[in-house]
Motif scaffolding. Structure first.
Motif, short mmCIF file in Angstrom:
data_model
loop_
_atom_site.label_atom_id
_atom_site.label_comp_id
_atom_site.label_asym_id
_atom_site.label_seq_id
_atom_site.Cartn_x
_atom_site.Cartn_y
_atom_site.Cartn_z
N HIS A 292 0.74 -1.31 0.13
CA HIS A 292 0.26 -0.19 0.34
C HIS A 292 1.26 1.47 -0.25
CE1 HIS A 292 -3.37 -2.82 2.09
NE2 HIS A 292 -3.65 -2.35 0.84
N ARG B 107 0.71 5.93 -0.78
CA ARG B 107 -0.63 6.92 -0.40
C ARG B 107 0.55 8.40 -0.11
NH1 ARG B 107 -3.96 9.34 3.93
NH2 ARG B 107 -5.76 10.03 2.88
N LEU C 198 -5.47 5.62 -2.56
CA LEU C 198 -4.59 4.38 -2.03
C LEU C 198 -4.44 4.01 -3.91
CD1 LEU C 198 -3.53 3.20 0.35
CD2 LEU C 198 -5.49 1.69 0.07
N ALA D 189 -2.56 0.43 -4.09
CA ALA D 189 -2.59 -1.15 -3.53
C ALA D 189 -2.09 -2.31 -5.13
CB ALA D 189 -3.48 -1.30 -3.22
N THR E 221 -5.67 1.72 -8.12
CA THR E 221 -5.38 3.03 -7.57
C THR E 221 -7.20 3.28 -7.09
OG1 THR E 221 -3.30 3.84 -8.50
CG2 THR E 221 -4.91 5.67 -7.05
N LEU F 13 -10.04 1.62 5.60
CA LEU F 13 -10.60 0.58 4.41
C LEU F 13 -10.80 0.59 5.00
CD1 LEU F 13 -7.19 -0.77 2.74
CD2 LEU F 13 -8.98 1.01 1.82
N HIS G 204 -13.05 3.63 1.53
CA HIS G 204 -12.57 4.44 2.28
C HIS G 204 -13.39 5.52 3.60
CE1 HIS G 204 -11.39 7.23 -0.29
NE2 HIS G 204 -10.62 7.61 0.98
N PRO H 224 -4.65 1.30 6.31
CA PRO H 224 -3.13 0.60 5.64
C PRO H 224 -1.86 0.94 6.42
CG PRO H 224 -4.69 2.12 4.38
CD PRO H 224 -5.02 1.76 5.54
#
Length: 252
Positions: free
Chosen positions: A63, A65, A70, A72, A89, A149, A168, A251
């Motif tokens: 993860h 940011r 986010l 991932a 994303t 999340l 989220h 995360p």
């Protein structure tokens, strides 16, 4: 429709310690790293005001940011490389400048930066761009300003059901903002010692798939009136007046 922006397969990350011995993913796994310096061609590359880059590898996933959406993907170890696949994303509408910064970070990761890890410092670089990150101490996440999340939902008397749509929530002062993979939501949320009083929650009005709509309904079903919350390390449980609940995880 714009649910997830998929990035092409990420190139390998060259792994080595400062001494030149290949590092392992275990040396950085389950730790949050936060940027302390970003440079391009030896000159500072400013991030947007109030934003930092955060990165964490946990349970085979990565993860990242930079204050907005986010990023991932799944991580596997291949010789001296980290290979990240299935990268996506989330597309919450944070604004043009934040979108550009999110895209830059995704492209940086996608370019396959080399990395070294020494003590509490992690260095990523590709071409002339370097991101230097420091390990953060593990601590309970605060309710406010944490990117939560949604992992699952549940009703009274039934086990939690996985939240199959990325979603989220971020609580800020007296409001909450967040997103499904389709709509952006916001509303008033006043935090007390063990409760959050939510009202006026609304969303954008995009045409969404059924999974998005069902999760949106579940979130609205909890975030109304006085909501009890239980915060434990990186886990947050929200329970609405009728017993329905959301189970969330930080995360970073």
């Amino acid at each position: 429709m714009n649910t997830l922006m998929y990035i092409s397969a990420i190139g390998a990350l060259v792994a080595s310690t400062a001494a030149g011995v290949p590092a392992t993913v275990g040396e950085v796994e389950d730790r949050t790293f936060q940027s302390v310096a970003v440079t391009q061609d030896g000159q500072p590359r400013p991030l947007l005001p109030g934003t930092v880059i955060q990165l964490r590898i946990t349970d085979g996933g990565l993860h990242a940011r930079a204050g907005g959406n986010l990023i991932a993907g799944q991580v596997t170890v291949e010789s001296t490389h980290l290979v990240v696949t299935g990268v996506h994303t989330m597309q919450a509408p944070y604004g043009t400048d934040q979108y550009a910064q999110d895209t830059w970070l995704a492209e940086f990761i996608g370019a396959g930066p080399a990395w070294t890890q020494h003590d509490d410092e992690l260095l990523l670089w590709v071409d002339g761009t370097e991101i230097r990150l420091a390990g953060l101490p593990e601590a309970d996440r605060p309710l406010l300003e944490t990117y939560w999340l949604v992992e699952s939902t549940s009703r009274p008397g039934s086990p939690p059901s996985p939240a199959r749509v990325p979603a989220h929530l971020v609580f800020q002062d007296d409001e909450v903002q967040g997103a499904l993979s389709c709509n952006w939501l916001s509303g008033r949320a006043v935090v007390a010692d063990t409760t959050i009083t939510a009202d006026g929650l609304g969303t954008t009005k995009r045409m969404c798939q059924q999974e998005d709509i069902l999760l949106e309904i579940a979130i609205f079903g909890v975030l109304q009136g006085e909501v009890a919350f239980d915060l434990d390390a990186d886990r947050l449980d929200l329970t609405g007046p009728d017993g329905r609940s959301l189970h969330l995880r930080a995360p970073f």
